[in-house]
Scaffold this motif. Structure first.
Motif, PDB file in Angstrom:
ATOM      1  N   GLY A 193       0.821  -1.211   0.000  1.00  0.00           N
ATOM      2  CA  GLY A 193       0.000   0.000   0.000  1.00  0.00           C
ATOM      3  C   GLY A 193       0.848   1.250   0.000  1.00  0.00           C
ATOM      4  N   ILE A 194       1.919   1.242   0.743  1.00  0.00           N
ATOM      5  CA  ILE A 194       2.812   2.402   0.783  1.00  0.00           C
ATOM      6  C   ILE A 194       3.481   2.609  -0.567  1.00  0.00           C
ATOM      7  N   SER A 210       2.409   1.572  -3.520  1.00  0.00           N
ATOM      8  CA  SER A 210       1.445   2.008  -4.531  1.00  0.00           C
ATOM      9  C   SER A 210       1.051   3.464  -4.320  1.00  0.00           C
ATOM     10  N   TYR A 211       0.964   3.917  -3.074  1.00  0.00           N
ATOM     11  CA  TYR A 211       0.644   5.323  -2.823  1.00  0.00           C
ATOM     12  C   TYR A 211       1.784   6.229  -3.284  1.00  0.00           C
ATOM     13  N   ALA A 212       3.032   5.809  -3.013  1.00  0.00           N
ATOM     14  CA  ALA A 212       4.180   6.629  -3.406  1.00  0.00           C
ATOM     15  C   ALA A 212       4.352   6.672  -4.920  1.00  0.00           C
ATOM     16  N   SER A 213       3.909   5.645  -5.625  1.00  0.00           N
ATOM     17  CA  SER A 213       4.071   5.613  -7.080  1.00  0.00           C
ATOM     18  C   SER A 213       2.770   5.926  -7.807  1.00  0.00           C
ATOM     19  N   ARG A 214       1.859   6.651  -7.175  1.00  0.00           N
ATOM     20  CA  ARG A 214       0.549   6.927  -7.780  1.00  0.00           C
ATOM     21  C   ARG A 214       0.644   7.845  -8.997  1.00  0.00           C
TER      22      ARG A 214
END
Length: 165
Positions: A92-93, A95-99
């Protein structure tokens, strides 16, 4: 008589040469002590009985024991995290950082930019000198004491700073 004195002198010189080559004795207090090593004793967690003795896993050679110390998991719990959650939280972290997308050549791009920055800084020196980055990036460095004072003036709770040298 003279031969006997010469022979005795040569024997003493030979013994002196042999004892000078002997390894030195270890005279540190840890080598002399016969007591236990207080830093080698690691406390273990209390033993726990399993709830169901029929559902025990098969022992493995490199398996972990529930009473063994697990410092990483203990540190995660102490900081408010959840140990042994696997990669679900990390995923999750990531995917959030690479949004907004990920550049696959980011490392090579940064290496090229760093090399050009060093060339533009006019660094002239020998390859074994370690301060080329300090000279090139000096204007980007933070003064830790000025930042500490700025944060304290804003009311941020910061730890005390070490004394200036």
């Amino acid at each position: 008589m003279q031969f006997k004195a010469l022979n005795t002198g040569l024997c003493l010189m030979g013994m002196l040469a042999l004892t000078a080559c002997a390894p030195k004795a270890d005279l540190r207090p840890s080598a002399i002590s016969t007591g236990p090593d207080e830093f080698g004793v690691v406390p273990s967690k209390p033993l726990e009985a399993p709830t169901d003795f029929t559902a025990l896993p098969a022992p493995t050679p490199q398996g972990v024991n529930l009473a063994d110390q697990q410092p990483k998991a203990d540190a995660i719990v102490a900081l408010g995290g959840r140990p042994n959650t696997g990669s679900a939280v990390d995923g999750g972290i990531v995917s959030y950082a690479s949004r907004f997308g990920v550049n696959p050549s980011i490392r090579t791009d940064l290496a090229k930019a760093d090399e050009s920055k060093l060339k533009r800084s006019g660094w002239i020196g020998f390859p074994w000198q370690k301060n080329k980055y300090e000279r090139a990036y000096k204007r980007f460095a933070l003064d830790p004491f000025a930042e500490w004072q700025r944060l304290r003036a804003l009311g941020v709770n910061v730890p005390s700073a070490p004394p200036r040298n």
